[in-house]
Scaffold this motif. Structure first.
Motif, PDB file in Angstrom:
ATOM      1  N   TYR A 164      -4.951  58.232 -76.602  1.00 47.18           N
ATOM      2  CA  TYR A 164      -5.707  57.876 -77.808  1.00 47.18           C
ATOM      3  C   TYR A 164      -6.956  58.726 -78.013  1.00 47.18           C
ATOM      4  O   TYR A 164      -7.606  58.628 -79.031  1.00 47.18           O
ATOM      5  N   ALA A 165      -7.325  59.517 -77.037  1.00 46.05           N
ATOM      6  CA  ALA A 165      -8.546  60.334 -77.101  1.00 46.05           C
ATOM      7  C   ALA A 165      -9.785  59.472 -77.293  1.00 46.05           C
ATOM      8  O   ALA A 165     -10.652  59.763 -78.095  1.00 46.05           O
ATOM      9  N   LEU A 166      -9.867  58.404 -76.521  1.00 38.57           N
ATOM     10  CA  LEU A 166     -11.024  57.507 -76.600  1.00 38.57           C
ATOM     11  C   LEU A 166     -12.109  57.987 -75.638  1.00 38.57           C
ATOM     12  O   LEU A 166     -12.377  57.374 -74.613  1.00 38.57           O
TER      13      LEU A 166
ATOM     14  N   ASP B 274      -6.226  61.436 -71.122  1.00 37.70           N
ATOM     15  CA  ASP B 274      -6.498  60.724 -72.383  1.00 37.70           C
ATOM     16  C   ASP B 274      -7.575  61.410 -73.217  1.00 37.70           C
ATOM     17  O   ASP B 274      -8.114  60.829 -74.136  1.00 37.70           O
ATOM     18  N   ALA B 275      -7.890  62.654 -72.935  1.00 39.64           N
ATOM     19  CA  ALA B 275      -8.980  63.328 -73.620  1.00 39.64           C
ATOM     20  C   ALA B 275      -8.633  63.769 -75.042  1.00 39.64           C
ATOM     21  O   ALA B 275      -9.526  63.919 -75.872  1.00 39.64           O
ATOM     22  N   GLU B 276      -7.369  63.965 -75.348  1.00 40.78           N
ATOM     23  CA  GLU B 276      -6.948  64.441 -76.675  1.00 40.78           C
ATOM     24  C   GLU B 276      -5.714  63.691 -77.146  1.00 40.78           C
ATOM     25  O   GLU B 276      -4.897  63.265 -76.340  1.00 40.78           O
ATOM     26  N   VAL B 277      -5.567  63.585 -78.476  1.00 43.26           N
ATOM     27  CA  VAL B 277      -4.321  63.056 -79.036  1.00 43.26           C
ATOM     28  C   VAL B 277      -3.265  64.163 -78.937  1.00 43.26           C
ATOM     29  O   VAL B 277      -3.612  65.335 -78.769  1.00 43.26           O
TER      30      VAL B 277
ATOM     31  N   GLY C 223     -11.115  61.239 -71.100  1.00 46.22           N
ATOM     32  CA  GLY C 223     -10.873  60.174 -72.045  1.00 46.22           C
ATOM     33  C   GLY C 223     -11.150  58.800 -71.472  1.00 46.22           C
ATOM     34  O   GLY C 223     -12.037  58.617 -70.638  1.00 46.22           O
ATOM     35  N   PHE C 224     -10.350  57.846 -71.896  1.00 50.43           N
ATOM     36  CA  PHE C 224     -10.519  56.441 -71.523  1.00 50.43           C
ATOM     37  C   PHE C 224     -10.652  56.272 -70.015  1.00 50.43           C
ATOM     38  O   PHE C 224      -9.854  56.810 -69.253  1.00 50.43           O
TER      39      PHE C 224
END
Length: 95
Positions: free
Chosen positions: A32-34, A50-53, A43-44
């Motif tokens: 989700y790139a959160l 999770d750093a990028e979509v 990311g998350f």
């Protein structure tokens, strides 16, 4: 009887092994790139995956393997879904 095949590995590389127009639909729960804050490199929960979509390149491969009229169901984060949708659209899908 319905047939299915589970494949383990890098999704972009595995998609490249599939023939054109061979998949009926795709259900995806991608990163989700959160990112916790602007400029963060992870990311998350600090997870790099999770750093990028997913990239336009990834969605182009999904487009290639889907049969004509095939559908994508893809989950996304409420703060970042728009980034994923733009990549999906840029890959050739109608939104």
């Amino acid at each position: 009887m319905n047939k299915f095949k589970l494949m383990k590995g890098d999704n972009l590389q595995l998609l490249k092994e599939l023939p054109d127009n061979s998949i009926d639909s795709v259900v995806s729960d991608p990163p989700y790139a959160l990112t916790p804050h602007k400029g963060a490199k992870a990311g998350f929960m600090g997870k790099k995956w999770d750093a990028e979509v997913p990239s336009v390149e990834f969605w182009k491969e999904v487009y290639r393997v889907l049969k004509p009229g095939g559908y994508i169901l893809s989950f996304g984060g409420t703060r970042t879904y728009h980034r994923m949708v733009v990549n999906i659209e840029d890959a050739g899908f109608d939104i």
